[in-house]
Design an enzyme around this catalytic site. Structure first.
Site, PDB file in Angstrom:
ATOM      1  CD  GLU A 415      -3.003  -1.177   2.208  1.00 53.46           C
ATOM      2  OE1 GLU A 415      -2.875  -0.369   3.157  1.00 53.46           O
ATOM      3  OE2 GLU A 415      -3.956  -1.967   2.123  1.00 53.46           O
ATOM      4  CD  GLU A 492      -3.333  -5.996   3.275  1.00 52.02           C
ATOM      5  OE1 GLU A 492      -4.301  -5.347   3.744  1.00 52.02           O
ATOM      6  OE2 GLU A 492      -2.149  -5.637   3.385  1.00 52.02           O
TER       7      GLU A 492
END
Length: 822
Positions: A415, A492
């Protein structure tokens, strides 16, 4: 022999002759510790007589206490401040002309090392190993040497619990001036078939003498049974003061291939000599396997494998960050039982022991470097190190881990906020990808991207070999339509929160609950998460997706969403508004290792061995009598039939009879989802029992019954292993279960259980899986949480015998258990 030479002369260590890491090298014993600022503590003559004596690995933060002044995002534990470690030792005169190195496998954070008052080096990142040549700083006349280590972890340095201290092992190594470098062997298998394995072996040799050296390099290979199966050799000249590379290859016929759940491991013994004397010997464990990928699949030994994966943080609950191989082994055994075949190490390089277990069990690993680059997520995160250390840390992760067969991808980040920097992100990703390829071309690169569609439209995701997508299941079809050549997996997924054994009624999605727990109906969490059913659906709808890694396999310390704060939103303050919430709710398994209901939904999708699970418990209380209760069944059977107090509620067919799930998350307009991935019945609550029978081909093959329990009456103990090793590092996990007088599980019991240990071991941790308990992880007692608690036993080094654990609680019949230690 080199080992015999040093065994005769050294009293504090022996050098490595048979392995990269051997017990004789271990430098973990007899350190002194002080948890505060200590002026002059690096000096040889500093008075440390009142410091605490301990052995490594050591995580000072897990000792607590919990306190609201510490950030709940990092576990509400003292993961900041200053910690000093000192170790006294002597060196014989015979080691004077050798090369003496000290290796730290991991030290959290901002490590500075001194030897006899001289600063020898520093390393800020806590998750990567490093070593220093300390030869010139030592005394070899039999007088005392002191190595001093200072660590200064900071507040706002992590988005989860990092631990603090020398939490991985330390090694002291003595070598001839010509030796094999740290992480100095690199084995790949460019051909891996059932007929033949081609083993390519590269070795880095260091020459610290003032003369060029011609070195004979010999490799011998051993199969899974220890039988010699091949040999090869090389001769290289290493210039004075430099390093030199040696490369060979050999064939191993009819090899046992390494694969998922098939941890077939070979070993290579590398010996270097100058023609007369053996200079160094080094052991490398490896597997013979082939990995490939394309836009539609990932393949091991030419067969497609879907990732049934989980994300795991590095802590082991009550043990904190301190590394015990058995703790990682147990964690991975539980994950394998759920059907897991792959781990994403979030968001840092794992320990050596963790990778060893993955090698042995046949579990795939995504090895991740760091959580951010230069743009910060929190003010003292990896961003403060990236510019100076980012390349080195990535390089060292690859050098350390590239011979592990379990490692299948290198991740350059998670991220990363540079995703939104159109002119910066893709260039930095390209640079880091090139570094990976410089040190290993045998594996693909990856990263976890959470921006949509920015990471792709900004050309960043295209810079890695395989893109990871965080929480974007509903956009898989869009990804494949717009970027069909980019291999993609869910890095994820899901991310719903829950507390084991907790059920709130009516069933609804809420932001927070006054109990600070979360219902196990798996519908609550941050705004970007969704039930597992959603991921199953979109993975099936888009079969080109390579699989998923759920967030997360286990609960972990810190990151308490939905309580305290929301990730990537509340980053400037402590997450303490909902104290004592201090650990995560995301796991399919709680912090103590007890499965939640969600564990069984994944097991029903990822395993073929018949199983069935029923929820909720049936002690819902008098006030719930007559209320409608959704009863869920997770199973891989064809059909299931529910009975309430002996009366059939009907048989249902999995995949045909749907269950309406409440959903409300980003980028998905419907507020419900009709799921084929579980069976359910709405029934009026009456105390007694619920029972489900599972059918395969119309035959009953599985059943599960839950009875309304009476008052807690007794303790029942069980242990994961009845025999452990007397190595001082092995563990036995004892489950404490509270039952009524008839042996029924008491699902609401919170009795305080007190422990007494005798024999050749001790308690090193206690837990119960509650995210809000402020009890010490190291106390000789623990309250049960929803009927369960845990005690972790540790053997004493070199002491065979038994460990006896006695558990008592006021008003309950006690219990005891004995563990054999060999």
């Amino acid at each position: 022999m080199k080992r015999l030479f040093y065994m005769l002369l050294l009293t504090v260590f022996t050098t490595h002759i048979n392995a990269q890491y051997t017990p004789e090298e271990n430098f973990d014993k007899n350190w002194l510790f002080f948890n505060d600022v200590a002026e002059g503590a690096e000096q040889l003559d500093f008075d440390d007589s009142n410091w605490r004596k301990l052995n490594l690995p050591h995580d000072w933060a897990i000792e607590g206490p919990f306190d609201k002044k510490y950030d709940c995002r990092m576990g509400a534990l003292p993961v900041l401040g200053t910690g000093w470690y000192r170790k006294h030792f002597t060196m014989p005169v015979s080691a004077k002309d050798k090369v003496v190195r000290i290796e730290f496998e991991g030290a959290m954070y901002n490590t500075h090392v001194w030897v006899n008052g001289q600063h020898v080096g520093e390393r800020p990142y806590g998750y990567i190993g490093f070593e220093f040549d300390i030869s010139q700083y030592l005394k070899y006349d039999g007088s005392e040497n002191v190595v001093a280590v200072r660590l200064t972890p900071k507040d706002y340095s992590s988005r989860w619990y990092p631990g603090a201290g020398l939490y991985r092992s330390v090694w002291l190594k003595v070598d001839e001036p010509v030796y094999i470098d740290l992480w100095g062997t690199y084995i790949t298998t460019p051909t891996a078939t059932e007929a033949k394995g081609v083993v390519q072996h590269e070795t880095t040799i260091v020459n610290k003498t003032s003369a060029d050296k011609t070195i004979q390099v010999n490799h011998e290979y051993f199969d899974t049974e220890g039988k010699s199966v091949a040999k090869t050799s090389d001769k290289v000249t290493v210039k004075a003061g430099e390093k030199m590379w040696s490369g060979t290859f050999t064939n191993i016929l009819k090899p046992k291939l390494w694969n998922v759940y098939q941890g077939n491991l070979y070993s290579a013994i590398t010996t270097i000599s100058d023609g007369e004397n053996v200079l160094d010997t080094y052991k490398t464990t490896f597997g013979i396997r082939n990995i490939t990928f394309d836009a539609n699949g990932f393949y091991i030994n030419r067969k497609q494998v879907k990732f049934n994966g989980v994300n795991l943080h590095h802590d082991n609950g009550a043990l904190g960050a301190a590394v015990y191989k058995r703790a990682d082994e147990r964690k991975l055994e539980i994950m394998k039982d759920m059907g897991v075949n792959a781990i994403r190490c979030s968001h840092n390089p794992p320990s050596r022991e963790f990778l060893e277990v993955c090698n042995e069990m046949g579990i795939l690993v995504i090895d991740e470097s760091y959580d951010c680059w230069e743009i910060p997520k929190i003010k003292n995160g990896y961003n403060v190190m990236f510019k100076e250390w980012g390349e080195r840390d990535l390089q060292d992760m690859i050098l350390r881990d590239r011979s592990h067969p379990s490692v299948i991808m290198w991740s350059i980040g998670n991220e990363i906020k540079e995703q939104w920097q159109r002119d910066i992100g893709w260039k930095e990703a390209k640079r880091l990808n090139a570094i990976c390829k410089l040190f290993d071309t045998s594996r693909p690169t990856t990263a976890g991207f959470n921006s949509f569609p920015t990471a792709y439209d900004n050309n960043m995701a295209q810079q890695v070999d395989i893109a990871g997508s965080n929480y974007k299941a509903v956009k898989y079809k869009w990804f494949k339509e717009n970027y069909p050549d980019v291999p993609l997996y869910g890095s994820e997924t899901s991310g719903v929160a829950s507390s084991r054994g907790v059920y709130h009624y009516p069933v609804e999605k809420y932001q927070k609950h006054e109990s600070l727990h979360v219902t196990s109906y798996d519908i609550v969490g941050p705004r970007w998460v969704y039930p597992p059913d959603i991921e199953f659906h979109f993975q099936k709808e888009t079969p080109e997706i390579l699989g998923e890694f759920i967030w997360t396999g286990f609960d972990y310390l810190g990151e308490t969403s939905p309580y305290g704060g929301l990730d990537n939103i509340d980053n400037k303050e402590h997450w303490n508004s909902d104290y004592p919430s201090r650990s995560s709710y995301f796991g399919a398994v709680d912090l103590a290792g007890f499965p939640k209901d969600r564990f069984y939904q994944y097991q029903s999708q990822w395993t073929s061995k018949p199983m069935i699970h029923l929820m909720p418990h049936w002690n819902l209380g008098k006030e719930m009598i007559g209320e409608t209760i959704p009863v869920y069944c997770y199973t891989n059977c064809d059909e299931a039939e529910l009975f309430v107090n002996g009366k059939s509620m009907g048989r249902k067919v999995k995949g045909k009879d749907l269950t309406t799930r409440i959903v409300n998350f980003l980028r998905y307009e419907p507020k419900s989802f009709d799921s084929p991935y579980l069976l359910s019945w709405d029934v009026a609550y009456q105390p007694g029992s619920i029972k489900v029978i599972g059918y395969k081909d119309r035959k009953a093959i599985q059943e599960k019954e839950i009875k309304t329990a009476g008052k807690p009456a007794k303790i029942k103990l069980s242990v994961d292993r009845s025999t452990i090793d007397a190595d001082g590092r092995d563990l036995a996990y004892v489950t404490v279960r509270i039952e009524d007088k008839n042996g029924n599980f008491c699902p609401l019991a919170d009795n305080l259980v007190k422990f007494n240990v005798s024999g050749v071991g001790k308690i090193v941790g206690v837990d119960n899986g509650s995210q809000i308990s402020l009890e010490s992880f190291q106390a000789p007692q623990r309250k049960a949480f929803n009927g369960l608690a845990l005690a972790i036993l540790n053997s004493n080094q070199g002491e065979a015998g038994t460990i006896k654990l006695v558990a008592k609680s006021k008003g309950l019949k006690g219990a005891e258990i004995i563990v054999e230690v060999k």
